[in-house]
Design a protein around this motif. Structure first.
Motif, short mmCIF file in Angstrom:
data_model
loop_
_atom_site.label_atom_id
_atom_site.label_comp_id
_atom_site.label_asym_id
_atom_site.label_seq_id
_atom_site.Cartn_x
_atom_site.Cartn_y
_atom_site.Cartn_z
N SER A 226 -23.22 90.55 7.63
CA SER A 226 -23.89 91.30 8.16
C SER A 226 -23.52 92.82 8.57
O SER A 226 -23.97 93.58 8.09
N PHE B 104 -22.73 85.09 9.61
CA PHE B 104 -23.15 86.00 9.14
C PHE B 104 -23.10 87.40 10.10
O PHE B 104 -23.30 88.43 9.47
N THR C 223 -26.87 74.42 14.01
CA THR C 223 -26.38 75.52 13.37
C THR C 223 -24.57 75.35 13.93
O THR C 223 -24.91 75.38 14.98
N ARG D 158 -30.24 93.07 10.19
CA ARG D 158 -30.74 91.72 9.58
C ARG D 158 -30.67 90.40 10.21
O ARG D 158 -30.64 90.40 12.44
N ILE E 184 -30.70 86.32 11.11
CA ILE E 184 -31.66 85.10 10.89
C ILE E 184 -31.57 83.70 11.89
O ILE E 184 -31.40 84.03 13.33
N LYS E 185 -32.63 82.55 11.95
CA LYS E 185 -32.50 81.97 12.87
C LYS E 185 -31.96 80.42 12.78
O LYS E 185 -31.17 79.47 12.04
#
Length: 426
Positions: A134, A130, A122, A114, A116-117
């Motif tokens: 995940s 996350f 962020t 998995r 994410i950018k």
């Protein structure tokens, strides 16, 4: 009463650890050859390996095949190897642009992933959430229980420490707050370390084509800064573990007119970090010097991006070519200096900048021109792709929770495979 010397359990654990490291380094090996390398009796190695086979840690994989037509007389060599399905590892890796979570076998073969950018906006909560989602999704999607895993390895890029509530004390990172958060969601053992070190370890441990005779590498990673790890006997040198960015202060162009904020002239930070190169290219942005870039960005300096710069170089914009070729030359100076200061058998480059089909060869040409063909031949590219960045965490977990403890918990001696599972996960 005060006791001295090594305990029977510690000796057993150390011998098992050495067996695993021989198999990792050399691949399938016979008990006879293990006994010779460890300077133990064949009977002792047989006892050690048979117990590990009973526990599912290693396995017999067949008879040694001789290269000659006629095999020598005597006892046949039976090869043993690590059972790479014994346990799985979950890796979590974080840099300035990506959070990567994934599952691997002990060999580094990828089972699930998995990602994410992320960017500067962020927040910590998003990243932490996350992590947990995940981890839970990967276990559920692969029908796994926590007992199927060795543990979780966290590989965190140093520039992300403060973002993830990791503090520094005497130069050493304190991951206790992150560990407390994750402990609320899992009872698995956790390993935390520098992502640069983790990626270097992944390049050593998960390289299917590795040379068994190669025992030390220089690992150079390119991101928003340059980072460096050097290994000896495939173990990272402790002094580099948590100050991997020291290479940014190395002088590679003493005649430069650019002076760093720290007062150094011509250091890596001012010459070849991404921002320095990018700023020089944008400064030279013009219709005459960068005609392709000028057209692609429609004459707008603030529209210049990495992709346009790469295309500008490939299309031979004069100003872009001059600046990037100079960056290649300065990078070659850095690699040459690191080579002579560490004498590695291999130099591994991770996330090499301005990549195109010719960039790596151009760098090697610059290294050969500035240093020698001998150094250029030792330079290779990292095997870890962005989509498998989490393998840095897997490598850390597998090293600490499998190889470095002989395949079982460092706190107790297992009596059976069932007991082994319970104690490692506890």
């Amino acid at each position: 009463m005060e006791q001295h010397g090594i305990s029977k359990l510690d000796l057993k654990r150390r011998n098992r650890m050495q067996v695993l490291k021989i198999l990792k380094q050399n691949g399938p090996t016979s008990r006879i050859d293990i006994a010779s390398e460890l300077e133990l009796t064949r009977a002792a190695v047989t006892i050690i390996t048979n117990e590990m086979i009973d526990q599912g840690i290693i396995a017999e994989i067949g008879e040694y095949k001789h290269g000659t037509e006629k095999a020598p007389r005597g006892r046949k060599k039976i090869l043993i190897d690590i059972n790479h399905h014994y346990k799985f590892a979950l890796g979590i890796a974080v840099n300035e642009e990506l959070v990567s979570v994934g599952l691997s076998m002990l060999s580094g073969d990828v089972l699930d992933k998995r990602a994410i950018k992320i960017n500067e906006a962020t927040d910590r909560k998003t990243i932490y959430t996350f992590f947990v989602k995940s981890f839970t999704d990967i276990l559920n999607d692969n029908c796994l229980k926590e007992s199927s895993l060795l543990g979780i390895g966290f590989a965190i890029y140093p520039s992300m420490y403060s973002r993830l509530d990791v503090t520094l004390s005497g130069g050493e990172p304190d991951f206790s707050r992150l560990k407390r958060f994750m402990s609320g969601h899992t009872t698995l053992p956790m390993v935390f370390d520098n992502a640069v070190k983790g990626t270097a370890m992944a390049n050593i441990d998960f390289n299917k084509n590795r040379d068994a005779s190669c025992r030390n590498i220089a690992f150079l990673q390119y991101g928003k800064s340059w980072d460096f790890v050097f290994t000896n006997l495939n173990e990272p040198i402790v002094a580099y573990d948590n100050r991997t960015d020291f290479v940014n202060k190395m002088i590679i162009n003493p005649s430069s007119d650019r002076v760093c904020d720290c007062g150094r002239r011509g250091c890596v930070e001012n010459e070849i970090v991404p921002k320095a190169v990018f700023d020089r290219i944008v400064k030279g942005f013009s219709e005459e010097g960068t005609p392709y870039m000028w057209a692609a960005a429609q004459g707008k300096r603030n529209s210049v991006c990495k992709e346009i710069i790469n295309a500008s170089y490939i299309r031979h914009d004069p100003a872009t070519v001059k600046i990037i070729d100079n960056a290649y030359a300065m990078t070659a100076v850095l690699i040459n200096n690191l080579y002579y200061s560490t004498n590695p058998q291999k130099i591994v480059l991770h996330k090499f900048p301005f990549t195109n089909e010719l960039s790596f060869e151009k760098l090697k040409e610059a290294i050969a021109r500035i240093g020698s063909e001998h150094i250029a031949d030792r330079v290779t590219l990292s095997i870890i792709e962005d989509k498998h960045f989490f393998l840095a965490g897997c490598a850390l977990a597998i090293r600490e929770l499998f190889y470095n403890c002989g395949g079982y918990s460092a706190n107790s001696e297992p009596n059976s495979h069932h007991d082994l599972n319970n104690k490692m996960m506890g």
